[in-house]
Design a protein around this motif. Structure first.
Motif, PDB file in Angstrom:
ATOM      1  N   GLY A 154      25.639  22.710  95.097  1.00 55.91           N
ATOM      2  CA  GLY A 154      24.592  23.515  95.708  1.00 55.91           C
ATOM      3  C   GLY A 154      24.908  24.995  95.729  1.00 55.91           C
ATOM      4  O   GLY A 154      24.024  25.833  95.552  1.00 55.91           O
ATOM      5  N   LYS A 155      26.185  25.333  95.946  1.00 55.21           N
ATOM      6  CA  LYS A 155      26.596  26.737  95.974  1.00 55.21           C
ATOM      7  C   LYS A 155      26.333  27.395  94.627  1.00 55.21           C
ATOM      8  O   LYS A 155      25.906  28.554  94.554  1.00 55.21           O
ATOM      9  N   GLU A 156      26.571  26.661  93.541  1.00 49.42           N
ATOM     10  CA  GLU A 156      26.359  27.218  92.208  1.00 49.42           C
ATOM     11  C   GLU A 156      24.864  27.352  91.900  1.00 49.42           C
ATOM     12  O   GLU A 156      24.433  28.333  91.280  1.00 49.42           O
ATOM     13  N   LEU A 157      24.075  26.381  92.323  1.00 46.24           N
ATOM     14  CA  LEU A 157      22.629  26.486  92.134  1.00 46.24           C
ATOM     15  C   LEU A 157      22.077  27.670  92.914  1.00 46.24           C
ATOM     16  O   LEU A 157      21.176  28.381  92.441  1.00 46.24           O
ATOM     17  N   GLU A 158      22.617  27.895  94.097  1.00 46.66           N
ATOM     18  CA  GLU A 158      22.203  29.042  94.914  1.00 46.66           C
ATOM     19  C   GLU A 158      22.571  30.350  94.218  1.00 46.66           C
ATOM     20  O   GLU A 158      21.810  31.327  94.256  1.00 46.66           O
ATOM     21  N   THR A 159      23.715  30.367  93.547  1.00 47.70           N
ATOM     22  CA  THR A 159      24.150  31.558  92.820  1.00 47.70           C
ATOM     23  C   THR A 159      23.190  31.883  91.677  1.00 47.70           C
ATOM     24  O   THR A 159      22.843  33.042  91.449  1.00 47.70           O
ATOM     25  N   ILE A 160      22.763  30.853  90.967  1.00 51.22           N
ATOM     26  CA  ILE A 160      21.777  31.049  89.901  1.00 51.22           C
ATOM     27  C   ILE A 160      20.501  31.666  90.471  1.00 51.22           C
ATOM     28  O   ILE A 160      19.920  32.601  89.900  1.00 51.22           O
ATOM     29  N   GLU A 161      20.053  31.155  91.613  1.00 54.74           N
ATOM     30  CA  GLU A 161      18.848  31.701  92.238  1.00 54.74           C
ATOM     31  C   GLU A 161      19.042  33.159  92.632  1.00 54.74           C
ATOM     32  O   GLU A 161      18.117  33.979  92.515  1.00 54.74           O
ATOM     33  N   ASN A 162      20.238  33.507  93.094  1.00 53.59           N
ATOM     34  CA  ASN A 162      20.522  34.892  93.467  1.00 53.59           C
ATOM     35  C   ASN A 162      20.462  35.815  92.242  1.00 53.59           C
ATOM     36  O   ASN A 162      19.953  36.935  92.321  1.00 53.59           O
ATOM     37  N   VAL A 163      20.985  35.332  91.126  1.00 52.49           N
ATOM     38  CA  VAL A 163      20.934  36.117  89.890  1.00 52.49           C
ATOM     39  C   VAL A 163      19.491  36.279  89.424  1.00 52.49           C
ATOM     40  O   VAL A 163      19.074  37.358  88.992  1.00 52.49           O
TER      41      VAL A 163
END
Length: 390
Positions: free
Chosen positions: A284-293
């Motif tokens: 989930g943390k990585e998916l959230e990072t993609i959304e931030n980018v």
């Protein structure tokens, strides 16, 4: 190398496929493949488990209507037992088909160019509303049935290059396709067929081949500094390219990702990523990072257009959402080469009547825009910004 099953054929396909339109070249001439380097890369990829190669009639040529050098090169490079180790995909040049006989002519020519008796996956290339209407009228489904019966191709599919999800679904439902090829990446989640189309095809039992996973390299090397920093704060050892590829492999609908690799370093990096990228395993943390980018990239947009289409159709034929999409792309990436590429694609892929310069400023579009965009003003900006002569 991890493999995913092509649902209808049962073939086990490598998660990473080799896109054969961006081999290393000589003298910066895209039609002159550096055959020594390209052969070395191709053989290395196959020996590491890559077993899906994607080419087409015009690849490494001088224009869409001209035969390129990718197919003949593969015919030579796959000798010595390599052909038996891979699944070969090529495409019917849809724009050149004027009769039912043309379909057989091009397929027979491609078999000779590829020096093979059978193409494993044969796709109708770059389907849009006009190309599909023409091919359908000329009996393309009968052609595919006969080609499979004659053993010239094993499985049929299509690549999609239109903005209508309705058209995409119509094509999916029109034939017993084995696979479709679509542009998909974390920035283009709703572009062309998009996520909706991907899921629709997968639910019909079709394999999904993803092209432009790095958006022509923009998501690998052209990101704004803030986006790169956001990635590095979470996984400093992971490149932006690997982030993009892993996001795609996280989708269970995706059968294979095509990467047009032109250096051995890129090839080795992508193979390493493909060795452990499974579906539904991205934290989930990585998916959230993609959304931030994605948010960082979206903040750089010039026009807040959602491509809802309420402004369409334009009385004179201007494709308003597409003009705004190219304008936003121009400002989203800071790299000069990417800006130049955006102008080139704008020039090639939109007809004169679809370009912003055709606007007569009637204002009807603005009456229907939910975002209350000053469309006439922004179309002027698009025209001035995207002119190829700049």
């Amino acid at each position: 190398m991890l493999y995913r099953k092509m649902p209808k054929s049962g073939d086990k396909i490598s998660a990473l496929g080799f896109g054969c339109m961006r081999f290393p070249v000589l003298d910066q001439d895209p039609s002159k493949i550096d055959e020594r380097k390209a052969t070395e890369m191709l053989h290395y990829a196959i020996e590491q488990g890559v077993n899906y190669l994607d080419t087409a009639f015009p690849y490494h040529g001088t224009g869409m209507g001209e035969p390129g050098n990718s197919e003949p090169f593969l015919g030579k490079a796959l000798k010595g037992g390599y052909r038996k180790k891979i699944k070969l995909a090529s495409k019917l040049p849809s724009w050149s088909i004027q009769s039912r006989k043309d379909m057989d002519k091009y397929l027979n020519l491609q078999l000779k160019r590829l020096d093979t008796d059978c193409i494993d996956y044969y796709l109708l290339h770059t389907l849009s509303v006009d190309f599909w209407a023409n091919l359908k009228k000329l009996g393309v489904t009968d052609f595919l049935d006969q080609a499979i019966k004659d053993g010239k191709i094993k499985h049929a599919g299509f690549s999609f290059h239109d903005n209508s999800k309705t058209l995409f679904k119509e094509i999916v439902d029109a034939y017993d396709w084995t696979l479709c090829q679509i542009q998909y990446n974390y920035l283009d989640e709703h572009y062309q067929a998009g996520k909706e189309g991907m899921q629709y095809a997968a639910n019909k039992g079709m394999g999904v081949v993803v092209m432009e996973p790095l958006r022509g390299g923009s998501l690998a090397t052209k990101l704004p500094d803030a986006a790169v920093q956001t990635f590095q704060e979470v996984k400093p050892e992971r490149t932006p390219a690997e982030w993009s590829l892993r996001w795609l492999w996280n989708h269970p609908e995706v059968t294979v990702i095509l990467s047009g690799m032109n250096t051995m370093a890129h090839l080795q990096q992508n193979i390493k990523s493909a060795n452990d990228a499974k579906a539904n395993e991205m934290p989930g943390k990585e998916l959230e990072t993609i959304e931030n980018v994605k948010s960082i990239l979206h903040e750089k947009v010039r026009v807040g257009c959602t491509s809802c289409g309420y402004c369409m159709p334009c009385p004179v034929g201007v494709h308003i959402p597409q003009n705004f999409s190219y304008l936003n792309d121009f400002y989203r990436f800071d790299d000069k080469q990417t800006k130049s590429h955006t102008r080139i694609m704008y020039s090639r892929l939109l007809s004169d009547k679809e370009k912003a310069s055709a606007c007569v400023e009637c204002g009807k579009c603005e009456e229907h825009c939910p975002q209350h965009i000053p469309i006439r003003e922004k179309l002027k900006e698009a025209s001035e910004t995207l002119l190829l002569t700049k």
